[in-house]
Design a protein around this motif. Structure first.
Motif, PDB file in Angstrom:
ATOM      1  N   GLY A   1       0.837  -1.193   0.000  1.00 42.04           N
ATOM      2  CA  GLY A   1       0.000   0.000   0.000  1.00 42.04           C
ATOM      3  C   GLY A   1       0.869   1.238   0.000  1.00 42.04           C
ATOM      4  N   PRO A   2       0.292   2.379  -0.325  1.00 41.88           N
ATOM      5  CA  PRO A   2       1.062   3.627  -0.374  1.00 41.88           C
ATOM      6  C   PRO A   2       1.526   4.037   1.018  1.00 41.88           C
ATOM      7  N   ASN A   3       2.484   4.968   1.057  1.00 42.35           N
ATOM      8  CA  ASN A   3       2.926   5.513   2.344  1.00 42.35           C
ATOM      9  C   ASN A   3       1.736   6.098   3.095  1.00 42.35           C
ATOM     10  N   GLY A   4       1.690   5.820   4.397  1.00 43.87           N
ATOM     11  CA  GLY A   4       0.585   6.322   5.208  1.00 43.87           C
ATOM     12  C   GLY A   4      -0.651   5.454   5.189  1.00 43.87           C
ATOM     13  N   ALA A   5      -0.569   4.276   4.547  1.00 48.13           N
ATOM     14  CA  ALA A   5      -1.738   3.398   4.467  1.00 48.13           C
ATOM     15  C   ALA A   5      -2.045   2.716   5.793  1.00 48.13           C
ATOM     16  N   GLY A   6      -1.058   2.668   6.702  1.00 48.45           N
ATOM     17  CA  GLY A   6      -1.280   2.038   8.009  1.00 48.45           C
ATOM     18  C   GLY A   6      -0.586   0.703   8.184  1.00 48.45           C
ATOM     19  N   LYS A   7       0.306   0.356   7.275  1.00 47.15           N
ATOM     20  CA  LYS A   7       0.923  -0.976   7.289  1.00 47.15           C
ATOM     21  C   LYS A   7       1.739  -1.234   8.557  1.00 47.15           C
ATOM     22  N   SER A   8       2.638  -0.315   8.873  1.00 46.56           N
ATOM     23  CA  SER A   8       3.484  -0.510  10.055  1.00 46.56           C
ATOM     24  C   SER A   8       2.664  -0.434  11.345  1.00 46.56           C
ATOM     25  N   THR A   9       1.670   0.440  11.374  1.00 43.33           N
ATOM     26  CA  THR A   9       0.781   0.507  12.537  1.00 43.33           C
ATOM     27  C   THR A   9       0.064  -0.817  12.734  1.00 43.33           C
ATOM     28  N   PHE A  10      -0.360  -1.424  11.646  1.00 39.80           N
ATOM     29  CA  PHE A  10      -1.052  -2.707  11.720  1.00 39.80           C
ATOM     30  C   PHE A  10      -0.135  -3.769  12.334  1.00 39.80           C
ATOM     31  N   LEU A  11       1.121  -3.832  11.893  1.00 37.71           N
ATOM     32  CA  LEU A  11       2.054  -4.804  12.473  1.00 37.71           C
ATOM     33  C   LEU A  11       2.257  -4.539  13.962  1.00 37.71           C
ATOM     34  N   LYS A  12       2.337  -3.283  14.340  1.00 42.92           N
ATOM     35  CA  LYS A  12       2.546  -2.954  15.751  1.00 42.92           C
ATOM     36  C   LYS A  12       1.333  -3.327  16.600  1.00 42.92           C
ATOM     37  N   LEU A  13       0.161  -3.305  16.021  1.00 47.23           N
ATOM     38  CA  LEU A  13      -1.019  -3.803  16.727  1.00 47.23           C
ATOM     39  C   LEU A  13      -0.925  -5.311  16.921  1.00 47.23           C
ATOM     40  N   LEU A  14      -0.459  -6.020  15.897  1.00 48.38           N
ATOM     41  CA  LEU A  14      -0.345  -7.475  16.000  1.00 48.38           C
ATOM     42  C   LEU A  14       0.675  -7.893  17.052  1.00 48.38           C
ATOM     43  N   THR A  15       1.727  -7.093  17.212  1.00 46.93           N
ATOM     44  CA  THR A  15       2.787  -7.458  18.157  1.00 46.93           C
ATOM     45  C   THR A  15       2.595  -6.863  19.544  1.00 46.93           C
ATOM     46  N   GLY A  16       1.591  -6.009  19.725  1.00 41.32           N
ATOM     47  CA  GLY A  16       1.347  -5.427  21.031  1.00 41.32           C
ATOM     48  C   GLY A  16       2.104  -4.151  21.311  1.00 41.32           C
ATOM     49  N   ARG A  17       2.806  -3.626  20.320  1.00 41.14           N
ATOM     50  CA  ARG A  17       3.500  -2.351  20.517  1.00 41.14           C
ATOM     51  C   ARG A  17       2.522  -1.184  20.528  1.00 41.14           C
ATOM     52  N   HIS A  18       1.360  -1.367  19.900  1.00 40.08           N
ATOM     53  CA  HIS A  18       0.257  -0.414  20.011  1.00 40.08           C
ATOM     54  C   HIS A  18      -0.940  -1.152  20.592  1.00 40.08           C
ATOM     55  N   ASP A  19      -1.706  -0.481  21.427  1.00 43.09           N
ATOM     56  CA  ASP A  19      -2.974  -1.021  21.909  1.00 43.09           C
ATOM     57  C   ASP A  19      -4.083  -0.594  20.953  1.00 43.09           C
ATOM     58  N   PRO A  20      -4.967  -1.511  20.567  1.00 42.54           N
ATOM     59  CA  PRO A  20      -6.044  -1.123  19.657  1.00 42.54           C
ATOM     60  C   PRO A  20      -7.073  -0.223  20.339  1.00 42.54           C
ATOM     61  N   SER A  21      -7.692   0.635  19.551  1.00 49.05           N
ATOM     62  CA  SER A  21      -8.803   1.444  20.046  1.00 49.05           C
ATOM     63  C   SER A  21     -10.084   0.624  20.082  1.00 49.05           C
ATOM     64  N   ALA A  22     -10.168  -0.381  19.225  1.00 49.37           N
ATOM     65  CA  ALA A  22     -11.322  -1.271  19.182  1.00 49.37           C
ATOM     66  C   ALA A  22     -10.906  -2.533  18.438  1.00 49.37           C
ATOM     67  N   GLY A  23     -11.712  -3.581  18.578  1.00 50.75           N
ATOM     68  CA  GLY A  23     -11.481  -4.799  17.823  1.00 50.75           C
ATOM     69  C   GLY A  23     -10.740  -5.860  18.607  1.00 50.75           C
ATOM     70  N   ALA A  24     -10.445  -6.971  17.927  1.00 49.86           N
ATOM     71  CA  ALA A  24      -9.830  -8.124  18.574  1.00 49.86           C
ATOM     72  C   ALA A  24      -8.823  -8.782  17.646  1.00 49.86           C
ATOM     73  N   ILE A  25      -7.836  -9.463  18.275  1.00 45.84           N
ATOM     74  CA  ILE A  25      -6.818 -10.225  17.549  1.00 45.84           C
ATOM     75  C   ILE A  25      -6.853 -11.651  18.074  1.00 45.84           C
ATOM     76  N   TYR A  26      -7.100 -12.608  17.180  1.00 38.91           N
ATOM     77  CA  TYR A  26      -7.122 -14.014  17.537  1.00 38.91           C
ATOM     78  C   TYR A  26      -5.963 -14.723  16.850  1.00 38.91           C
ATOM     79  N   TYR A  27      -5.300 -15.608  17.609  1.00 35.53           N
ATOM     80  CA  TYR A  27      -4.118 -16.286  17.078  1.00 35.53           C
ATOM     81  C   TYR A  27      -3.998 -17.673  17.692  1.00 35.53           C
ATOM     82  N   ASN A  28      -3.961 -18.671  16.836  1.00 29.78           N
ATOM     83  CA  ASN A  28      -3.744 -20.052  17.283  1.00 29.78           C
ATOM     84  C   ASN A  28      -4.681 -20.460  18.420  1.00 29.78           C
ATOM     85  N   GLY A  29      -5.938 -20.071  18.299  1.00 33.60           N
ATOM     86  CA  GLY A  29      -6.932 -20.491  19.275  1.00 33.60           C
ATOM     87  C   GLY A  29      -7.020 -19.655  20.530  1.00 33.60           C
ATOM     88  N   ALA A  30      -6.302 -18.534  20.577  1.00 36.83           N
ATOM     89  CA  ALA A  30      -6.334 -17.672  21.755  1.00 36.83           C
ATOM     90  C   ALA A  30      -6.521 -16.220  21.332  1.00 36.83           C
TER      91      ALA A  30
END
Length: 258
Positions: A57-86
């Motif tokens: 995606g273009p610069n500013g699309a949110g790609k790096s922010t998305f990865l940081k949400l997956l790794t816990g470096r950012h806390d989400p404002s809403a929503g959920a992350i499910y991984y391997n049954g947890a």
């Protein structure tokens, strides 16, 4: 927004990514706001076990922010992350690593004053006994073509070698899912081809990948599927051929008007 009932959360995590599901990762309604800016906007995103997915995606699309949400470096404002049954939504980064997620950001974060071997020993301490150190170190160095650099300080490695070392450090943690942020940025054509071959080899060992990358030729050489992010949301998904031929993707990502 994710429900506050822990029983329902656990059940949904198992249904989405547990035994019997092909998916290793699923986000539902994942959102991140910074003040009045919505960087990630209600994203439902899934990756299958053993898949190699590229995120573009273009610069500013949110790609790096998305990865940081997956790794816990950012806390989400809403929503959920499910991984391997947890559910991972509220877990700190180190607990996500313990559950099998590793990440390598764009700028190598190796320890420059330590040797290649000493760099590898740092993550190995989490998963290997002292008796296993030497064998595991040699195996990793051979796989990542760094054996001849075993006593070289990381600061004296080339940029491509530093990238391979950091991927090797992440892989010693034996992840089921590896996240890479622009792993070939600044590399030569030859180094880029080497990283592509390495990722395909690792993926053949049933490690799933999410790779952020701008180099479309590199993406074409590795990706099972491609997800295009635009303005914090999923614009389209498909094969690299689907994405390359989409005129709307060309407008937003490739900067073409036709």
């Amino acid at each position: 927004m994710a429900t506050s009932d822990p029983t329902i959360k656990t059940t949904q995590a198992v249904d989405e990514t547990g035994e019997g599901s092909s998916r290793i990762l699923q986000t539902r309604g994942l959102t991140k706001r910074f003040g009045g800016l919505t960087a990630i906007d209600d994203v439902d995103f899934a990756v299958d076990a053993g898949e190699l997915r590229c995120l573009i995606g273009p610069n500013g699309a949110g790609k790096s922010t998305f990865l940081k949400l997956l790794t816990g470096r950012h806390d989400p404002s809403a929503g959920a992350i499910y991984y391997n049954g947890a559910e991972l939504t509220d877990l700190p980064p180190y607990k996500r690593i313990d559950r099998g997620i590793s990440i390598k950001f764009q700028v190598p974060s190796v320890y420059p004053d330590l040797t290649v071997e000493e760099n590898l020993r740092i993550p190995l301490q989490r998963v290997a006994s002292k008796a296993e150190f030497e064998e595991r170190t040699i195996e990793t160095l051979e796989q990542f073509d760094l054996l001849e650099e075993i006593d070289t300080t990381a600061a004296n490695l080339s940029h491509g070698q530093q990238q391979r070392l950091e991927i090797g450090m992440a892989m010693t943690l034996e992840p089921d899912l590896m996240l890479l942020d622009e792993p070939v940025a600044g590399l030569s054509v030859e180094e880029t081809e080497e990283i592509a071959e390495l990722l395909v080899e690792l993926n053949d060992e049933d490690v799933a990948f999410i790779v952020i990358e701008h180099d479309i030729d590199f993406v074409a050489s590795i990706a099972d599927r491609v997800t295009v992010l635009h303005q914090g949301d999923i614009f389209t998904e498909g094969t690299i051929e689907d994405v390359r031929s989409d005129p709307e993707v060309k407008k937003i990502y490739l900067g073409e008007d036709h």
